[in-house]
Design a protein around this motif. Structure first.
Motif, short mmCIF file in Angstrom:
data_model
loop_
_atom_site.label_atom_id
_atom_site.label_comp_id
_atom_site.label_asym_id
_atom_site.label_seq_id
_atom_site.Cartn_x
_atom_site.Cartn_y
_atom_site.Cartn_z
N UNK A 83 51.05 35.16 60.15
CA UNK A 83 49.70 35.23 59.61
C UNK A 83 49.60 36.42 58.66
N UNK A 84 49.01 36.20 57.50
CA UNK A 84 48.83 37.30 56.54
C UNK A 84 47.93 38.39 57.12
N UNK A 85 46.81 37.98 57.70
CA UNK A 85 45.86 38.95 58.26
C UNK A 85 46.48 39.73 59.40
N UNK A 86 47.18 39.03 60.30
CA UNK A 86 47.81 39.72 61.43
C UNK A 86 48.91 40.66 60.96
N UNK A 87 49.63 40.29 59.90
CA UNK A 87 50.68 41.17 59.37
C UNK A 87 50.08 42.47 58.85
N UNK A 88 48.93 42.37 58.19
CA UNK A 88 48.26 43.59 57.71
C UNK A 88 47.84 44.47 58.88
N UNK A 89 47.27 43.86 59.91
CA UNK A 89 46.83 44.61 61.09
C UNK A 89 48.01 45.26 61.79
N UNK A 90 49.10 44.52 61.94
CA UNK A 90 50.29 45.07 62.60
C UNK A 90 50.87 46.24 61.82
N UNK A 91 50.72 46.20 60.50
CA UNK A 91 51.18 47.32 59.69
C UNK A 91 50.47 48.61 60.06
N UNK A 92 49.16 48.52 60.31
CA UNK A 92 48.40 49.71 60.75
C UNK A 92 48.81 50.13 62.16
N UNK A 93 49.06 49.15 63.02
CA UNK A 93 49.40 49.45 64.41
C UNK A 93 50.79 50.08 64.54
N UNK A 94 51.61 50.00 63.48
CA UNK A 94 52.94 50.62 63.52
C UNK A 94 52.89 52.13 63.33
N UNK A 95 51.74 52.67 63.00
CA UNK A 95 51.63 54.11 62.74
C UNK A 95 52.08 54.91 63.97
N UNK A 96 53.12 55.70 63.81
CA UNK A 96 53.73 56.43 64.93
C UNK A 96 52.77 57.46 65.50
#
Length: 223
Positions: free
Chosen positions: A110-123
């Motif tokens: 999902x495009x939207x979920x990929x964007x959200x997961x990108x933020x959630x990867x913040x260490x």
């Protein structure tokens, strides 16, 4: 698609254009070690309309985030499980989520979920989250939960769970998907973008065939 056109050889992409992969004769190789068995020029040939809508840089970034998503989801869910379940059940639930998403995630892009997961990867965000939850658990006397949380954080951050899960699930993954997971996810994003924007991708099967041929060549002795 970039204005400069496809790259050749093994010229690395520059930080100036925001890219994090190298276009090699064997496919696209990212700085995180992911290998997509397709050349940039082949993507531009097989998915021209898609790349006019979404750049190759974005597609590779989305695919990379999605391939790391079992770890990302597990990292964020483990403290919640520790807060609501016993430590043993919490660890089991985390491993269950990781395994199920490793198996089925590549087909659910999902495009939207990929964007959200990108933020959630913040260490930093992950570290602060664990400090907050584990401190609360320690204050309540749940020492075993704290130990499980710290151990889980370390095992996930150092990709120990990823490696163990992929080894254990390798036979199932090969039965479910005809392509290596990086190629499977990139192909799925191409399809998702095309469907969302009603774009044609008539040469998708040819691209998948090229991926399989290159993957087979890379597994031959001496390569």
């Amino acid at each position: 698609m970039t204005e400069s056109g496809p790259r050749s050889g093994t010229e690395p992409t520059s930080d100036a254009d925001g890219r994090t992969f190298v276009d090699t004769p064997y496919g696209l190789f990212t700085e995180q070690g992911l290998w997509f068995h397709v050349r940039e020029e082949e993507l531009e040939t097989y998915a021209t309309d898609v790349l006019d809508a979404v750049s190759i840089d974005t597609l590779v970034a989305w695919a990379s985030v999605w391939l790391r998503s079992p770890r990302t989801l597990s990292l964020w869910l483990l403290p919640i499980f520790l807060w609501t379940l016993s430590p043993v059940w919490a660890a089991g639930a985390m491993l269950g989520v990781h395994g199920l998403w490793t198996l089925f995630g590549p087909s659910l892009v999902s495009e939207l979920a990929a964007r959200l997961l990108g933020y959630l990867e913040n260490v930093l965000a992950q570290a602060l989250y664990y400090v907050l939850i584990l401190s609360a658990l320690a204050s309540s006397g749940a020492q075993v939960a704290v130990i499980v949380g710290l151990s889980g954080f370390i095992a996930l951050r150092f990709q120990l769970v990823d490696k163990g899960m992929k080894f254990a699930l390798r036979p199932a993954i090969r039965r479910m998907y005809s392509l290596p997971l990086p190629d499977q996810v990139l192909r799925a994003f191409l399809i998702r973008v095309a469907l969302n924007r009603r774009l044609p991708i008539p040469q998708l099967d040819e691209m998948a065939s090229e991926m399989l041929d290159r993957w087979g060549d890379s597994r031959k002795p001496g390569n």
